[in-house]
Design a protein around this motif. Structure first.
Motif, PDB file in Angstrom:
ATOM      1  N   PHE A  65      25.219   0.863  -0.196  1.00 45.17           N
ATOM      2  CA  PHE A  65      24.094   0.580  -1.093  1.00 45.17           C
ATOM      3  C   PHE A  65      22.873   1.373  -0.643  1.00 45.17           C
ATOM      4  N   SER A  66      22.138   1.847  -1.628  1.00 40.77           N
ATOM      5  CA  SER A  66      20.854   2.482  -1.340  1.00 40.77           C
ATOM      6  C   SER A  66      19.884   2.135  -2.458  1.00 40.77           C
ATOM      7  N   ALA A  67      18.617   2.204  -2.145  1.00 44.35           N
ATOM      8  CA  ALA A  67      17.601   1.889  -3.152  1.00 44.35           C
ATOM      9  C   ALA A  67      16.382   2.751  -2.902  1.00 44.35           C
ATOM     10  N   GLU A  68      15.645   2.957  -3.969  1.00 40.99           N
ATOM     11  CA  GLU A  68      14.390   3.673  -3.830  1.00 40.99           C
ATOM     12  C   GLU A  68      13.402   3.157  -4.856  1.00 40.99           C
ATOM     13  N   ARG A  69      12.137   3.322  -4.509  1.00 39.94           N
ATOM     14  CA  ARG A  69      11.080   2.938  -5.438  1.00 39.94           C
ATOM     15  C   ARG A  69      10.005   4.021  -5.363  1.00 39.94           C
ATOM     16  N   LEU A  70      10.210   5.020  -6.172  1.00 39.38           N
ATOM     17  CA  LEU A  70       9.313   6.155  -6.171  1.00 39.38           C
ATOM     18  C   LEU A  70       7.976   5.789  -6.783  1.00 39.38           C
ATOM     19  N   LYS A  71       6.913   6.206  -6.131  1.00 34.28           N
ATOM     20  CA  LYS A  71       5.544   5.989  -6.607  1.00 34.28           C
ATOM     21  C   LYS A  71       5.210   4.515  -6.766  1.00 34.28           C
ATOM     22  N   GLY A  72       6.011   3.652  -6.161  1.00 34.94           N
ATOM     23  CA  GLY A  72       5.689   2.237  -6.179  1.00 34.94           C
ATOM     24  C   GLY A  72       5.782   1.566  -7.527  1.00 34.94           C
ATOM     25  N   VAL A  73       6.570   2.152  -8.452  1.00 32.22           N
ATOM     26  CA  VAL A  73       6.692   1.531  -9.765  1.00 32.22           C
ATOM     27  C   VAL A  73       8.168   1.250 -10.036  1.00 32.22           C
ATOM     28  N   ASP A  74       8.849   2.168 -10.741  1.00 29.64           N
ATOM     29  CA  ASP A  74      10.268   1.977 -11.052  1.00 29.64           C
ATOM     30  C   ASP A  74      11.102   1.980  -9.784  1.00 29.64           C
ATOM     31  N   SER A  75      12.262   1.362  -9.894  1.00 25.90           N
ATOM     32  CA  SER A  75      13.172   1.340  -8.759  1.00 25.90           C
ATOM     33  C   SER A  75      14.599   1.556  -9.226  1.00 25.90           C
ATOM     34  N   THR A  76      15.390   2.147  -8.340  1.00 30.62           N
ATOM     35  CA  THR A  76      16.808   2.363  -8.618  1.00 30.62           C
ATOM     36  C   THR A  76      17.625   1.807  -7.469  1.00 30.62           C
ATOM     37  N   LEU A  77      18.680   1.110  -7.803  1.00 31.24           N
ATOM     38  CA  LEU A  77      19.638   0.592  -6.819  1.00 31.24           C
ATOM     39  C   LEU A  77      20.960   1.289  -7.073  1.00 31.24           C
ATOM     40  N   LYS A  78      21.543   1.846  -6.020  1.00 36.59           N
ATOM     41  CA  LYS A  78      22.785   2.596  -6.167  1.00 36.59           C
ATOM     42  C   LYS A  78      23.869   2.022  -5.274  1.00 36.59           C
ATOM     43  N   ILE A  79      25.094   2.084  -5.776  1.00 29.11           N
ATOM     44  CA  ILE A  79      26.267   1.710  -4.988  1.00 29.11           C
ATOM     45  C   ILE A  79      27.222   2.890  -5.024  1.00 29.11           C
ATOM     46  N   GLN A  80      27.632   3.328  -3.836  1.00 33.36           N
ATOM     47  CA  GLN A  80      28.565   4.445  -3.765  1.00 33.36           C
ATOM     48  C   GLN A  80      29.341   4.408  -2.453  1.00 33.36           C
ATOM     49  N   PRO A  81      30.643   4.199  -2.491  1.00 29.67           N
ATOM     50  CA  PRO A  81      31.453   3.892  -3.665  1.00 29.67           C
ATOM     51  C   PRO A  81      31.505   2.390  -3.936  1.00 29.67           C
ATOM     52  N   ALA A  82      31.736   2.022  -5.171  1.00 26.31           N
ATOM     53  CA  ALA A  82      31.808   0.603  -5.520  1.00 26.31           C
ATOM     54  C   ALA A  82      33.155   0.014  -5.094  1.00 26.31           C
ATOM     55  N   GLU A  83      33.114  -1.259  -4.727  1.00 24.02           N
ATOM     56  CA  GLU A  83      34.312  -1.990  -4.358  1.00 24.02           C
ATOM     57  C   GLU A  83      34.487  -3.175  -5.317  1.00 24.02           C
ATOM     58  N   LEU A  84      35.689  -3.719  -5.344  1.00 24.49           N
ATOM     59  CA  LEU A  84      35.977  -4.837  -6.245  1.00 24.49           C
ATOM     60  C   LEU A  84      35.002  -6.000  -6.022  1.00 24.49           C
ATOM     61  N   GLY A  85      34.657  -6.241  -4.772  1.00 26.43           N
ATOM     62  CA  GLY A  85      33.780  -7.351  -4.431  1.00 26.43           C
ATOM     63  C   GLY A  85      32.334  -7.161  -4.847  1.00 26.43           C
ATOM     64  N   ASP A  86      32.012  -5.974  -5.365  1.00 21.55           N
ATOM     65  CA  ASP A  86      30.639  -5.728  -5.820  1.00 21.55           C
ATOM     66  C   ASP A  86      30.393  -6.256  -7.224  1.00 21.55           C
ATOM     67  N   SER A  87      31.431  -6.700  -7.889  1.00 15.20           N
ATOM     68  CA  SER A  87      31.254  -7.260  -9.230  1.00 15.20           C
ATOM     69  C   SER A  87      30.319  -8.462  -9.155  1.00 15.20           C
ATOM     70  N   ALA A  88      29.241  -8.396  -9.923  1.00 18.84           N
ATOM     71  CA  ALA A  88      28.202  -9.429  -9.867  1.00 18.84           C
ATOM     72  C   ALA A  88      27.134  -9.061 -10.890  1.00 18.84           C
ATOM     73  N   VAL A  89      26.127  -9.916 -10.989  1.00 19.53           N
ATOM     74  CA  VAL A  89      24.935  -9.580 -11.760  1.00 19.53           C
ATOM     75  C   VAL A  89      23.859  -9.143 -10.785  1.00 19.53           C
ATOM     76  N   TYR A  90      23.272  -7.982 -11.050  1.00 16.72           N
ATOM     77  CA  TYR A  90      22.209  -7.455 -10.199  1.00 16.72           C
ATOM     78  C   TYR A  90      20.885  -7.681 -10.914  1.00 16.72           C
ATOM     79  N   LEU A  91      20.060  -8.489 -10.278  1.00 19.48           N
ATOM     80  CA  LEU A  91      18.784  -8.884 -10.862  1.00 19.48           C
ATOM     81  C   LEU A  91      17.636  -8.170 -10.167  1.00 19.48           C
TER      82      LEU A  91
END
Lengths: 114, 111
Positions: A65-91
């Motif tokens: 997992f990695s995340a970034e929040r450029l300029k302190g506004v929008d944010s992106t959360l990344k999963i690479q590579p995804a696994e079966l156990g990652d199935s969920a709701v990301y809030l």
């Protein structure tokens, strides 16, 4: 006033594929949170940002997992590579500041890993 | 440490009252209550910051017993719109600004 915006709302991927989630918090909210919510469970904090700084990422599985929040506004959360156990709701949630009480949640991204 | 909520699920008829409990093994600074309807985002109800504090939101109120490390959510004369899952979130006394949510209490109101 617009709420927290997240996209996509739904994502289905094969295991080992990468996936990214995007969040746009409420304007003026300095604090941004990413949570993972498994079925029948409460939200679990993954990472918290104060402006562009990640101040709590102790629960983020950093190997995939990695995340970034450029300029302190929008944010992106990344999963690479995804696994079966990652199935969920990301809030994504935002607030005026840490310790300022109410968190405003977005509608979430429902991830299904096949 | 995750707070424990009880009961896990409640079924009521419209107009009946309900109490949802939240307890922690750690000393608490604050307790937060949220409601989540199926497929929707959690929505903030209230936050309690002081021991013994009580707050209200429409016909929903809550108390926080700091000494017992417990909080209770009271739903009076329940309405159909109260259906959903209620989560308590606790912040420890060390003020690490981390809210840990319980597993939730599912409330279903019948007409």
């Amino acid at each position: 006033e617009a709420g927290v915006v997240q996209s996509p709302r739904y994502k289905i991927i094969e295991k080992k594929q990468p996936v990214a989630f995007w969040c746009n918090p409420i304007s003026g909210h300095n604090t941004l949170y990413w949570y993972r919510q498994n079925l029948g469970q409460g939200p679990e904090l993954l990472i918290r940002y104060e402006n562009e700084e990640a101040v709590d990422d102790s629960q983020l599985p950093k190997d995939r997992f990695s995340a970034e929040r450029l300029k302190g506004v929008d944010s992106t959360l990344k999963i690479q590579p995804a696994e079966l156990g990652d199935s969920a709701v990301y809030l994504c949630a935002s607030s005026l500041g840490t310790g300022r009480g109410e968190q405003f949640f977005g509608p979430g991204t429902r991830l299904t890993v096949l | 440490q995750q707070p424990v909520q009880s009961p896990q699920a409640v079924i009521l008829r419209e107009g009946e009252d309900a109490v949802i409990n939240c307890s922690s093994s750690k000393a608490l600074y604050s307790v937060h209550w949220y409601r989540q309807k199926h497929g929707e985002a959690p929505v903030f109800l209230m936050i309690l910051l002081k021991g013994g504090e009580q707050k209200g939101h429409e016909k929903i109120s809550a108390s926080f017993n700091e000494k017992k490390q417990q909080s209770s959510l009271y739903l009076t004369a329940s309405q159909l719109s109260y259906s959903g899952t209620y989560f308590c979130g606790t912040e420890a006394m060390n003020r690490d600004d981390k809210i840990i949510f319980g597993k939730g209490t599912r409330l279903h109101i019948l007409p």
